[in-house]
Structures are given as structure tokens and as C-alpha cells.
Enzyme design. Structure first.
Site: not given
Ligand code: OXD
Ligand code: MN
Length: 597
Positions: A71, A199, A208, A228, A250, A252, A279, A373
Site C-alpha cells: 500500500r 498491488y 481497504k 479494521h 497491520s 500485529c 481484517d 501474499r
Molecule cells: C493491511 C492489510 O495492510 O490487511 O492492513 O493488508
Molecule cells: Mn488490514
């Protein structure tokens, strides 16, 4: 031919086609035969590679351009009419300026290409939570990912009918030029324009961009929340399932917590964890006055490195079929995939994420990109909840916030009430690790884990949380957890992973008033005896056994660290000027006085 005669839809698609000038427009109808033809086409052009179909049925591999792997927060914009509505934590661009700039980039950019029109629903089709989007894209990779991450096709357009209430998403690869990469959100127009990237987080517009940035704005207007958050259910031996939603920044471990396997002693008693989402949560007030949550997505877009049979066997099982892998290692011996942390047997005859020959036994360089990913259908997950597509969602007993704090936050604490819980969410933060930045202990405040995802002024967002509190008759209890306390020598003290279940158990017992707690300056902290350590056999980095005393260490509230944090919070809050809700300013000064008392 258009799949709908909704004039709002067709007029918009025509307008976007007039701008981008594709050779043709193809509507995605949701059929497997159409998707299969697209996969074959992407394989024939080299956009995708078909993996070993015996070992990984339905799985494909893709390598992105080297400059397009994550991102881009610095190129992500909230284009509200008024700058104040983007707030101090978002980049802002005036909408007509943004449209002008983007139109220049998009003009003619799909010449020689096909424009795919992907109707998609966030939330199960027919659910009262569900919302429709249409993504126009010139990338088959995006179409195939969207078909995993969302519900796509004709049924979505049928649900939309002749309504104007759909998110207009335009995505173009353009030239994949970093300098012209923009992710633009127009909350007041229900529109997202994304260009020069391929991406996931930038281009799977349902995720997102819509389900968090645009939806958070919609939730503000319509009295609900887009967060989130993962959602999981804990089944107790009597068969009852209690649900919690949890927000972490993100990286964690949201996916790991969402798919957690309880320690053996709990499994033997009959406890289970069920995944609803990993997510994003859309949350509404139910008729019973509780909060009800759905996962608006249909798949997992997870970070591959670190996913292993030990860290997350459920995730590993989820990526065995019908999955797209991006930027991992390609094993040339058997046409399968590998990433750091999967196992101790990296392939020797392989290509790294850049496509260069790579020998895992010798190479100093990592083979998979750290943000490589997998895109996997949620139905693949062995512990997917039976309720994961329930139209009305699942009722929340608790909301959990958390971050990565070396010293400040205890393993777990409970907010005293809703307003205090909103405060606890608003002061969430994570510390950067040495590996990531070179400087340890740099605190990044990440309220509700929404810093990069809130589509409007975060001050208004906090006020929205406070205002909603007055409308929720039976609110969930609010907690904060920190799995990441470090010892003086920099080692993780708490074992984490499956053992986090021990903390979840305490949280649920608190929700049912089955256990008392110690009142501290920051909130209610468990008594060390009340977290079950039975069967816990953990030695911190091979040197120190985890005992009840160790638990006591990570339940402490260190006032000096907290007073330092208060300074940092004041500075952060200061950015919001008069948008900072008065209640949060009061909460902060009350905390400071309690710490000084
Ligand atoms: C993030 C994701 O960056 O879920 O939070 O990809
Ligand atoms: Mn996320």
C-alpha cells in the site's frame, strides 16, 4: 453487453470507457466458466503461472513489478470537498483538482486493453449489511482476486436493481509508474479512482478503499461502523459461542488470532475458535440493542511469510487450493511455492519474488517479498464459522484493541465503560521494531488501527464512536491487549499465538461478570491468579521459564511509561484542534490525574 439496464450504472460505465478508451468492455457475470477462461488467458500471456495442480489444485502464481509491492499511504488521498473533512491524518486533494489530475493519467490508458466491469457485494448478497460496488479494471489479476475477496457477478446487479447506491470504482494499471500512482477516494461521490498500481491493498477496491475508507464515511452518515477488525467466535464446552471483534494495526497478527487454535487442555475440554473474518468488520446496532458484526469480505488476503504449520495451521490449510500467490518463491522442481518461515527446507532450485534464480540453501537474500501474499477463499478455512455469512451477522460480547508495546501496556486490561473504551481505542499505538526502521521504540499512534483507513476526519470518527455509545443499549465490553511486552534484554515475554486463548478466556469471563479484577489508573487489570496457566510450558528464548511471577510482570502498569505516553497522546490529540471530542480531552486529563495520584 451490459449485465444490467440500470441507467446510472450504464451511463457511468460509458463515461469511464470514453475516458480510458478500452478496446472492449467485458462484464463479469460470476460464472466459473468465465473465470476459468480468464485464468487461461492470463496464463497464456504470462500474467499468471499455473502451479502444480496435483499439490495445489486451482492455484496460481504471480510476480508483481518490483516497485509495486505494498500500500502507498503517501499517495493515498481523501478528496472531500472541504479539507477539514479529510482531517490531519489523511492526505487531501480538492476533488476537481483530483479528477483533473487523474483524468489526465487515465485518458486513453486502456487503449489496446479490455475493461472488465466487476459488480461486487461487500457482505453476503441479500444481507441488510450488504453494499454494492462496481470495479472497472484493465487487469485480469484484479478480476480474479476480486472474485475471491468479494461476491461478484449478476446476482449483485440484481440486488442493486435500479438504485444509484453503488460505489464507483475505477482501476487502471496505466504504466505502473510510481510517480503517477494515486489512490483517490471521493467519499461524497461514492467513488474510488486507483491508478498505476496492481498491488492488492491499492487495487482490490472492495477491501481497504471501499470496506474501510468509503464505508467508514457511510457509517458515520448512517449510524454504523466500518472497522479494521477481525471477528472470531469462542465456543465453550456447552456449545455456546461468544463473539469478539479485535482491532490491531497491520502486521500485529490479526489473521493468526482470527484462526487461533486453543491450547491442548482447552481443546480437550471442548473449546473451539471459529473465524468469521480476519481484517474488516461492519457493525450495526441490532434490535436487541447489542452490536452485530459481519465480515464484508469473502476471502483472506494474507501475508505469506511467517505463516507455518506452527504459527497458523488453519491459514496454511486455507491456501492449499483455489488460491493466488503473489511475490512468494517459486519452487522450480515441483512448481509449488515457498516463503520465509514456512519450514526449514527452502527450495534450492527456485526463482525469488523478482524472478531471479534463487537457492534457498545458499542465498543471503530473502526469496519471498516480506509483504508477499496469498488470496484464498474464506470457505477453505477449516475453522470458518458456520455463521460467517449470516445475513444479520454475529452479536459482539467484546471489542478488543491492541498494539505492539514493549513496556507500556499490560498484557490485557478492561476499559471502565463505553466512553473510556473509545478513549482506549483512540490512544492505540504501536512501536516500530529495530528491524523495520533502525530506531526502536518510535511510537506510531494508530487509533482503532484505522490511521491509514479512516475516510474522514478522525476527530469526527471519535465523536461518532461516542455518539453511537448513547444508542447502544447493550454495548460490548471494551478491552486492550498487548502480546508484545519485551524483557529488558529485548525478548518477547508472552508466548502469544494459541496461548492468547488464555487471555480471551479471561475477557469472556469478565463479560459475564464471572471474575473480579484490580482497578488501576488505566482500567481493570486481571489478578495474576485469574489467567489460566495450566499446561503452559514456555521458556522465554530458551533461558527463562514462564511462571506466574512472569505473568505478574506483564500485568504491571508502569506509571512512568504511561506519563511519557500521556505527553505523546497530548501532542497527537493537539493535531485535531476543535475536532477533538471534549470527552476524549476529559478522559486524557482524568488519566493523567490518576497516574499522578
Ligand atoms: C493491511 C492489510 O495492510 O490487511 O492492513 O493488508
Ligand atoms: Mn488490514
Amino acid at each position: 453487453m451490459a449485465l444490467t439496464d440500470n441507467k446510472k450504472v450504464t451511463a457511468w460505465v460509458d463515461e469511464m470507457a470514453a475516458l480510458t478508451k478500452p478496446d472492449s468492455i467485458v462484464w463479469i457475470d460470476g460464472s466459473e466458466s468465465q473465470l476459468e477462461a480468464l485464468r487461461a488467458e492470463a496464463v497464456s500471456t504470462g500474467e499468471l503461472l499455473k502451479l502444480n495442480q496435483e499439490k495445489l489444485p486451482g492455484c496460481y502464481y504471480r510476480r508483481s513489478t518490483v516497485n509495486d509491492v505494498a500500500r502507498v499511504e503517501n499517495r493515498t488521498f481523501i478528496c472531500s470537498k472541504d479539507k477539514v473533512n479529510a482531517g490531519p491524518t489523511n492526505n487531501w486533494m480538492e476533488p476537481s483538482e483530483a479528477y483533473k489530475l487523474a483524468s489526465g493519467i487515465f485518458a486513453g490508458s486502456m487503449g489496446g486493453r479490455v475493461m472488465y466491469a466487476v459488480p461486487f457485494s461487500m457482505g453476503a448478497v441479500g444481507s441488510p449489511f450488504a453494499k454494492v460496488g462496481i470495479e472497472l479494471t484493465d487487469s485480469i489479476y484484479v478480476v480474479l482476486n476480486m472474485a475471491i475477496m468479494t461476491r461478484t457477478g449478476k446476482a449483485v446487479l440484481d440486488m442493486l436493481g435500479d438504485s444509484d447506491d453503488f460505489v464507483r470504482g475505477l482501476h487502471g494499471k496505466c504504466e505502473l509508474d510510481e510517480e503517477k500512482r494515486y489512490i483517490m477516494h471521493f467519499p461524497e461521490d461514492n467513488a474510488i479512482w486507483s491508478m498505476n498500481s496492481c498491488y492488492g491493498g491499492n487495487v482490490l477496491l472492495g477491501k481497504k478503499c471501499f470496506a474501510l475508507r468509503i464505508a467508514s464515511y457511510q457509517g458515520w452518515r448512517e449510524d454504523w461502523f466500518a472497522e479494521h477488525m477481525l471477528i472470531l467466535g469462542v465456543e465453550s464446552p456447552d456449545g455456546e459461542v461468544k463473539y469478539v471483534a479485535a482491532a490491531f494495526p497491520s502486521a500485529c497478527g490479526k489473521t493468526n488470532l482470527a484462526m487461533l487454535i486453543p491450547p491442548e487442555l482447552y481443546q480437550k475440554k471442548g473449546y473451539k475458535v471459529w473465524t468469521v473474518g480476519d481484517d474488516i468488520a461492519w457493525i450495526r446496532i441490532g434490535e436487541d440493542g447489542r452490536l452485530w458484526a459481519v465480515n464484508p469480505e469473502a476471502g483472506f488476503f494474507g501475508v505469506a511469510p511467517g505463516t507455518s504449520a506452527k504459527s497458523n495451521p488453519n491459514a496454511l490449510e486455507s491456501v492449499r487450493k483455489n488460491t493466488i500467490f503473489t511475490n512468494v518463491v517459486l519452487n522450480l522442481d515441483d512448481n509449488t511455492v515457498w516463503w520465509e518461515g514456512l519450514d526449514k527446507n527452502p527450495p534450492k532450485n527456485a526463482l525469488d519474488w523478482k524472478g531471479n534464480p534463487w537457492n534457498g540453501a545458499e542465498s543471503e537474500e530473502k526469496g519471498a517479498h516480506p509483504n508477499s501474499r496469498f488470496t484464498a477463499p474464506a470457505v477453505n478455512c477449516p475453522c470458518i464459522s458456520k455463521q460467517w455469512e449470516a445475513p444479520e451477522g454475529v452479536p459482539l460480547s467484546a471489542i478488543i484493541f491492541g498494539g505492539r508495546r514493549a513496556k507500556t501496556a499490560p498484557l490485557v486490561y478492561q476499559a471502565s465503560d463505553w466512553d473510556n473504551g473509545v478513549f482506549v481505542g483512540s490512544i492505540m499505538a504501536s512501536e516500530t521494531t529495530a528491524a523495520a526502521t533502525g530506531a526502536t521504540g518510535v511510537v506510531r499512534r494508530d487509533p482503532m488501527a484505522m490511521l491509514p483507513f479512516c475516510g474522514y476526519n478522525m476527530g469526527d470518527y471519535w465523536q461518532h464512536w461516542l455518539d453511537m455509545g448513547k444508542k447502544i443499549k447493550n454495548p460490548p465490553k471494551i478491552f486492550n491487549v498487548n502480546w508484545f511486552r519485551l524483557s529488558d534484554s529485548g525478548k518477547f515475554i508472552w508466548p502469544g499465538f494459541g496461548d492468547n486463548f488464555r487471555v480471551l478466556e479471561w475477557i469472556l469471563r469478565r463479560c459475564e461478570d464471572k471474575v473480579t479484577a484490580d482497578e488501576t489508573a488505566i482500567g481493570y487489570v486481571p489478578k495474576a491468579d485469574d489467567i489460566n496457566l495450566e499446561g503452559l510450558d514456555y521458556t522465554i528464548e530458551g533461558t527463562r521459564k514462564f511462571t506466574r511471577d512472569t505473568l505478574g510482570e506483564i500485568l504491571t502498569v508502569e506509571k512512568d511509561y504511561w506519563l511519557e505516553d500521556v505527553k505523546n497522546i497530548k501532542e497527537f490529540y493537539g493535531k485535531f484542534g476543535d475536532k477533538l471530542p471534549e470527552k476524549l480531552a476529559e478522559q486524557l486529563s482524568a488519566l493523567e490525574s490518576r497516574l499522578k495520584a
